[in-house]
Design a protein around this motif. Sequence first.
Motif, mmCIF file in Angstrom:
data_model
loop_
_atom_site.group_PDB
_atom_site.id
_atom_site.type_symbol
_atom_site.label_atom_id
_atom_site.label_comp_id
_atom_site.label_asym_id
_atom_site.label_seq_id
_atom_site.Cartn_x
_atom_site.Cartn_y
_atom_site.Cartn_z
ATOM 1 N N ILE A 136 0.845 -1.193 0.000
ATOM 2 C CA ILE A 136 0.000 0.000 0.000
ATOM 3 C C ILE A 136 0.883 1.246 0.000
ATOM 4 C CG2 ILE A 136 -1.814 1.226 1.247
ATOM 5 C CD1 ILE A 136 -3.145 -1.253 1.115
ATOM 6 N N GLN A 137 1.960 1.193 0.782
ATOM 7 C CA GLN A 137 2.850 2.362 0.821
ATOM 8 C C GLN A 137 3.453 2.626 -0.555
ATOM 9 O OE1 GLN A 137 5.489 1.191 3.978
ATOM 10 N NE2 GLN A 137 4.270 2.215 5.555
ATOM 11 N N LEU A 140 0.851 4.197 -2.728
ATOM 12 C CA LEU A 140 0.641 5.601 -2.358
ATOM 13 C C LEU A 140 1.746 6.491 -2.903
ATOM 14 C CD1 LEU A 140 -0.557 5.647 1.377
ATOM 15 C CD2 LEU A 140 -1.702 6.713 -0.551
ATOM 16 N N GLU A 141 2.988 5.976 -2.797
ATOM 17 C CA GLU A 141 4.124 6.763 -3.278
ATOM 18 C C GLU A 141 4.050 6.982 -4.784
ATOM 19 O OE1 GLU A 141 7.550 4.661 -1.875
ATOM 20 O OE2 GLU A 141 7.162 5.263 0.203
ATOM 21 N N MET A 186 -5.647 4.247 -7.187
ATOM 22 C CA MET A 186 -4.994 3.420 -6.162
ATOM 23 C C MET A 186 -5.292 1.944 -6.411
ATOM 24 S SD MET A 186 -3.438 3.874 -3.073
ATOM 25 C CE MET A 186 -3.133 2.910 -1.599
ATOM 26 N N MET B 46 -10.128 -1.211 2.705
ATOM 27 C CA MET B 46 -9.079 -0.497 1.960
ATOM 28 C C MET B 46 -8.717 0.801 2.686
ATOM 29 S SD MET B 46 -7.353 -0.828 -0.775
ATOM 30 C CE MET B 46 -5.967 0.215 -1.041
ATOM 31 N N MET B 49 -6.658 -0.118 5.673
ATOM 32 C CA MET B 49 -5.305 -0.520 5.281
ATOM 33 C C MET B 49 -4.474 0.700 4.909
ATOM 34 S SD MET B 49 -4.750 -3.793 5.481
ATOM 35 C CE MET B 49 -3.387 -4.090 4.359
ATOM 36 N N THR B 50 -5.097 1.636 4.176
ATOM 37 C CA THR B 50 -4.377 2.855 3.789
ATOM 38 C C THR B 50 -3.970 3.631 5.035
ATOM 39 O OG1 THR B 50 -5.730 2.947 1.811
ATOM 40 C CG2 THR B 50 -4.510 4.936 2.367
ATOM 41 N N ALA B 53 -1.133 1.911 6.694
ATOM 42 C CA ALA B 53 0.114 2.001 5.928
ATOM 43 C C ALA B 53 0.706 3.412 5.977
ATOM 44 C CB ALA B 53 -0.139 1.600 4.481
ATOM 45 N N ALA B 54 -0.179 4.410 6.009
ATOM 46 C CA ALA B 54 0.313 5.797 5.924
ATOM 47 C C ALA B 54 0.624 6.390 7.294
ATOM 48 C CB ALA B 54 -0.726 6.672 5.214
ATOM 49 N N ARG B 57 4.228 6.595 9.036
ATOM 50 C CA ARG B 57 5.224 6.061 8.097
ATOM 51 C C ARG B 57 6.516 6.850 8.260
ATOM 52 N NH1 ARG B 57 8.694 4.474 5.131
ATOM 53 N NH2 ARG B 57 8.612 3.987 2.911
ATOM 54 N N TYR B 58 6.350 8.139 8.432
ATOM 55 C CA TYR B 58 7.508 9.011 8.625
ATOM 56 C C TYR B 58 7.360 9.741 9.953
ATOM 57 C CZ TYR B 58 7.681 8.279 3.572
ATOM 58 O OH TYR B 58 7.707 7.719 2.339
#
Lengths: 198, 256
Positions: A136-137, A140-141, A186, B46, B49-50, B53-54, B57-58
């Motif tokens: 997913i990452q 997204l990127e 997506m 979905m 999950m997004t 995942a996001a 992340r940083y």
Amino acid sequence: MTSLTELRKRDETHRSYTVGAVADRTGDFGSFEELAMPHFAKLYNFAHWLTQDRAAAEDLVQETYMKALRGFSSFQQGTNFRAWMYKILRNTFLTTKAGLKVSVSLDSDGDDRPAEPAVTETPESVLLSRAEIETIQNALEKLPVKFREIILLCDLEEMSYQEIGQTLGIPIGTVMSRLSRARKAMRELLAANLQGAS
Amino acid sequence: MTCDPWRDKLDAYVDGDTSQGEIAGMSEHLRTCPSCAADALSRLRMKRMTQAAAAARYSPSPEFRLRMEKSLQKSARTNPKPGWAFAWMPRLVAVAALVLIVASVFWTRHSAREQALAELLDLHVATMASANPVDVISTDRHTVKPWFQGKLPFTFNLPELQNSPFKLVGGRVMYFKHTAGAQLLFNLRNHQMSVFVLQDQAGLIPFDSGITATREMAFNSETWSEGGLRYVVIGDASASDIRELSELLRAAARSG
């Protein structure tokens, strides 16, 4: 198995808490630092997703906070502080070298066209059982910034369509159509990834 | 049964942005249409999950956070905004009234107190900015306390933190007005607090003997004198958290 209604209710509860907390904080109109620093980690995460670079993200967040601090006296009590901060960050991003590249595409690709019918065979229904976080990452990127940012504001920050509209400076109808297109893109990226993997 | 009008609204339903009037109709449709129900569930998964995942992340580095906080404090100090000026106005007026009414001796004492706190606050901020904030790194009070032996002309007790939210990070010797003292670092979640322990010599820190709580540049502090020692707790935690740590330190001092 958890029902759809329960899942949706849980999401709504979470979001109303988030928005409520912001309203409470803007209500007492504390110092800028008290209001702004709780958003620091999330703003940084969002900035890094936009810039895809640590140093650029730090510069972007730094500039956002300084601009917001300078403009804090004009911030209207009762308006949405979180959307205001994200708007400054996003507008600042659009003036950077990386942002200028994407700003050209923001207004010119038919957001107002009705979204194409959703794909009946959704790849996520196949993919999610073995989807890794990285998949997913990666998707997204790879998304164009205009799609990535609206998905992050909606799914990650759990902003309402109205808040997203305020942040991006677009009407709610455009928020909905752009979001629909972003999610379709997506799904297509994930489907391509799935095909590539098999 | 036609699904088209409902399918177009699935995203808004999953995002919690369906109008009140449509929620009942949508829920009814989903109960009777397995295809749309599966689609809605899939979209919700979905979305989840997004989000997973996001999210985070940083993460910003601690150094960047500290740099940011210091920049904000510096900017706030050099460019006070009108709103903030108004917030400070009552205090300024109060101080001005004191100057007029109270004897100059009291004013001198007041200024010295503010200056003392400002100096300790600077020490705390400088420690936070340092790559090596403490000289003895240990969460064990039985390691930190003996480390100061021979380095300070006094000793002090540290509280048992096992059942408290606070965590001892370590300590270092600091100097305040040419006098050696102890600086101890404590963590509370993401907040860091310094506890300064100094000899309570006349004129060193011009505070009253009772407990004094202060808020300066969004930092909270509390100071008191006990057993010939002056304790000052400073940090960006809330006033109640600072009070809680102070109570633990006072209890430890009394138990010794």
